[in-house]
Design a protein around this motif. Sequence first.
Motif, PDB file in Angstrom:
ATOM      1  N   LEU A  99      14.836  -0.090 -32.790  1.00  0.00           N
ATOM      2  CA  LEU A  99      15.634   0.270 -31.626  1.00  0.00           C
ATOM      3  C   LEU A  99      15.797  -0.926 -30.695  1.00  0.00           C
ATOM      4  N   ALA A 100      14.776  -1.761 -30.593  1.00  0.00           N
ATOM      5  CA  ALA A 100      14.904  -2.977 -29.795  1.00  0.00           C
ATOM      6  C   ALA A 100      15.997  -3.876 -30.355  1.00  0.00           C
ATOM      7  N   GLN A 101      16.107  -3.940 -31.665  1.00  0.00           N
ATOM      8  CA  GLN A 101      17.172  -4.735 -32.276  1.00  0.00           C
ATOM      9  C   GLN A 101      18.542  -4.154 -31.933  1.00  0.00           C
ATOM     10  N   LEU A 102      18.639  -2.832 -31.912  1.00  0.00           N
ATOM     11  CA  LEU A 102      19.904  -2.198 -31.537  1.00  0.00           C
ATOM     12  C   LEU A 102      20.222  -2.436 -30.066  1.00  0.00           C
ATOM     13  N   TYR A 103      19.201  -2.452 -29.216  1.00  0.00           N
ATOM     14  CA  TYR A 103      19.422  -2.791 -27.808  1.00  0.00           C
ATOM     15  C   TYR A 103      20.047  -4.184 -27.687  1.00  0.00           C
ATOM     16  N   ILE A 104      19.540  -5.134 -28.433  1.00  0.00           N
ATOM     17  CA  ILE A 104      20.047  -6.507 -28.342  1.00  0.00           C
ATOM     18  C   ILE A 104      21.497  -6.579 -28.818  1.00  0.00           C
ATOM     19  N   VAL A 105      21.810  -5.901 -29.930  1.00  0.00           N
ATOM     20  CA  VAL A 105      23.199  -5.880 -30.399  1.00  0.00           C
ATOM     21  C   VAL A 105      24.082  -5.153 -29.390  1.00  0.00           C
ATOM     22  N   GLY A 106      23.577  -4.052 -28.836  1.00  0.00           N
ATOM     23  CA  GLY A 106      24.339  -3.316 -27.832  1.00  0.00           C
ATOM     24  C   GLY A 106      24.597  -4.137 -26.590  1.00  0.00           C
ATOM     25  N   HIS A 107      23.656  -5.000 -26.223  1.00  0.00           N
ATOM     26  CA  HIS A 107      23.845  -5.906 -25.088  1.00  0.00           C
ATOM     27  C   HIS A 107      25.003  -6.863 -25.346  1.00  0.00           C
ATOM     28  N   GLU A 108      25.058  -7.433 -26.541  1.00  0.00           N
ATOM     29  CA  GLU A 108      26.152  -8.362 -26.855  1.00  0.00           C
ATOM     30  C   GLU A 108      27.497  -7.620 -26.897  1.00  0.00           C
ATOM     31  N   TRP A 109      27.507  -6.386 -27.367  1.00  0.00           N
ATOM     32  CA  TRP A 109      28.728  -5.582 -27.321  1.00  0.00           C
ATOM     33  C   TRP A 109      29.134  -5.334 -25.868  1.00  0.00           C
ATOM     34  N   GLY A 110      28.133  -5.228 -24.986  1.00  0.00           N
ATOM     35  CA  GLY A 110      28.445  -5.074 -23.571  1.00  0.00           C
ATOM     36  C   GLY A 110      29.255  -6.238 -23.037  1.00  0.00           C
ATOM     37  N   HIS A 111      28.967  -7.446 -23.512  1.00  0.00           N
ATOM     38  CA  HIS A 111      29.762  -8.605 -23.094  1.00  0.00           C
ATOM     39  C   HIS A 111      31.207  -8.489 -23.603  1.00  0.00           C
ATOM     40  N   HIS A 112      31.377  -7.922 -24.775  1.00  0.00           N
ATOM     41  CA  HIS A 112      32.745  -7.713 -25.268  1.00  0.00           C
ATOM     42  C   HIS A 112      33.492  -6.741 -24.353  1.00  0.00           C
ATOM     43  N   ILE A 113      32.819  -5.699 -23.918  1.00  0.00           N
ATOM     44  CA  ILE A 113      33.440  -4.747 -22.998  1.00  0.00           C
ATOM     45  C   ILE A 113      33.835  -5.456 -21.708  1.00  0.00           C
ATOM     46  N   GLN A 114      32.957  -6.302 -21.186  1.00  0.00           N
ATOM     47  CA  GLN A 114      33.274  -7.062 -19.970  1.00  0.00           C
ATOM     48  C   GLN A 114      34.473  -7.977 -20.172  1.00  0.00           C
ATOM     49  N   ASN A 115      34.603  -8.507 -21.370  1.00  0.00           N
ATOM     50  CA  ASN A 115      35.721  -9.398 -21.671  1.00  0.00           C
ATOM     51  C   ASN A 115      37.040  -8.635 -21.689  1.00  0.00           C
ATOM     52  N   ILE A 116      37.082  -7.508 -22.366  1.00  0.00           N
ATOM     53  CA  ILE A 116      38.350  -6.803 -22.508  1.00  0.00           C
ATOM     54  C   ILE A 116      38.711  -5.997 -21.267  1.00  0.00           C
ATOM     55  N   THR A 117      37.732  -5.679 -20.414  1.00  0.00           N
ATOM     56  CA  THR A 117      38.042  -4.955 -19.177  1.00  0.00           C
ATOM     57  C   THR A 117      38.349  -5.898 -18.016  1.00  0.00           C
ATOM     58  N   GLY A 118      38.078  -7.203 -18.188  1.00  0.00           N
ATOM     59  CA  GLY A 118      38.365  -8.173 -17.143  1.00  0.00           C
ATOM     60  C   GLY A 118      37.213  -8.502 -16.231  1.00  0.00           C
ATOM     61  N   ASP A 119      36.069  -7.829 -16.373  1.00  0.00           N
ATOM     62  CA  ASP A 119      34.930  -8.114 -15.490  1.00  0.00           C
ATOM     63  C   ASP A 119      34.395  -9.528 -15.698  1.00  0.00           C
ATOM     64  N   MET A 120      34.469 -10.017 -16.924  1.00  0.00           N
ATOM     65  CA  MET A 120      33.966 -11.359 -17.187  1.00  0.00           C
ATOM     66  C   MET A 120      34.773 -12.407 -16.420  1.00  0.00           C
ATOM     67  N   ASP A 121      36.085 -12.195 -16.320  1.00  0.00           N
ATOM     68  CA  ASP A 121      36.930 -13.111 -15.551  1.00  0.00           C
ATOM     69  C   ASP A 121      36.788 -12.886 -14.051  1.00  0.00           C
ATOM     70  N   ALA A 122      36.596 -11.648 -13.647  1.00  0.00           N
ATOM     71  CA  ALA A 122      36.496 -11.333 -12.222  1.00  0.00           C
ATOM     72  C   ALA A 122      35.201 -11.836 -11.600  1.00  0.00           C
ATOM     73  N   TYR A 123      34.175 -12.001 -12.431  1.00  0.00           N
ATOM     74  CA  TYR A 123      32.868 -12.472 -11.949  1.00  0.00           C
ATOM     75  C   TYR A 123      32.463 -13.699 -12.768  1.00  0.00           C
ATOM     76  N   PRO A 124      33.154 -14.824 -12.586  1.00  0.00           N
ATOM     77  CA  PRO A 124      32.881 -16.023 -13.387  1.00  0.00           C
ATOM     78  C   PRO A 124      31.566 -16.673 -12.979  1.00  0.00           C
ATOM     79  N   ASN A 125      31.104 -17.563 -13.836  1.00  0.00           N
ATOM     80  CA  ASN A 125      29.866 -18.276 -13.553  1.00  0.00           C
ATOM     81  C   ASN A 125      29.951 -18.995 -12.209  1.00  0.00           C
ATOM     82  N   ASN A 126      29.019 -18.707 -11.305  1.00  0.00           N
ATOM     83  CA  ASN A 126      28.997 -19.340  -9.986  1.00  0.00           C
ATOM     84  C   ASN A 126      27.633 -19.960  -9.684  1.00  0.00           C
TER      85      ASN A 126
END
Length: 294
Positions: free
Chosen positions: A158-185
Amino acid sequence: MTFNPDADISGNTTRRRGRTAAIAGGAGVGVLGIIALIAGPLLGIDLTGLLGGGAPSGGSEPAGGSVIENCKTGADANADVDCRMAGAQLALDEFWADNVEGYRKPQMIVVDGSTPTQCGTASNAVGPFYCPPEEGVYVDPTFFQLMQQQFGASAGNLAQLYIVGHEWGHHIQNITGDMDAYPNNGTGPGSNGVRIELQADCYAGVWLGRMTEQKDVDGDPYLLKPTEPQIEDALNAAEAVGDDHIQEQSGFSNPETWTHGSSEQRQRWFAEGYQNGLGVCAQVLTLPADQLDP
């Protein structure tokens, strides 16, 4: 056991890339590996040259990688880590297609040794990461062994699935625009980088909290309801990859250099998603910094 043994995972599109490159196991990756783990994926910098790795060698493969074979059932996913990644891909795609308008499936690449990407070299030294230009999730399964050796995590299924799910979370941020709206500062406990990572933890918790809802073509759930020990294992993984925990392994701790959040923050936002669902995850981007803590 994490997957329903009878689940049909034969429809996965997970691929394998990379050949016969050096693997950072055994004695581990040391301080430079820890730096690569934290900084590389966030900043899009390939630091694996510092670790003695290099471009993969020996043999050739299709540009997109080769199809992972013999991953047909949930029993295969329980027995084999590559199949576990393939099964996770199916369940994650189904969940997010139901919950994000205009969802696009990312590539899921299981790394064998190392492989070049537009975001640097993917390997177990760098750790799992999401590459936005490619919309690709890269996981070298031997990284889970490093979590056990270097960071004291149990790194169960399950910990391995958490890690994969975390990386999928970044994909969600990318396609929803949150990654661009909150850029590295910059860095620090209230930085955009930390917020983006904590939101990805929240998204992973949401998925694992509802993971029995995703079903195969026969109506069988892909995944079984997690047990309390499995949830504790996932929380242990979140603790292990907290910035403060990783820094303490090297003899220092400086919150102003954090890029992913503390162990307590990562555990908190995973639990928030798991317990309270998708709606809570937006909060992490706007809360005052002192309210990101438990």
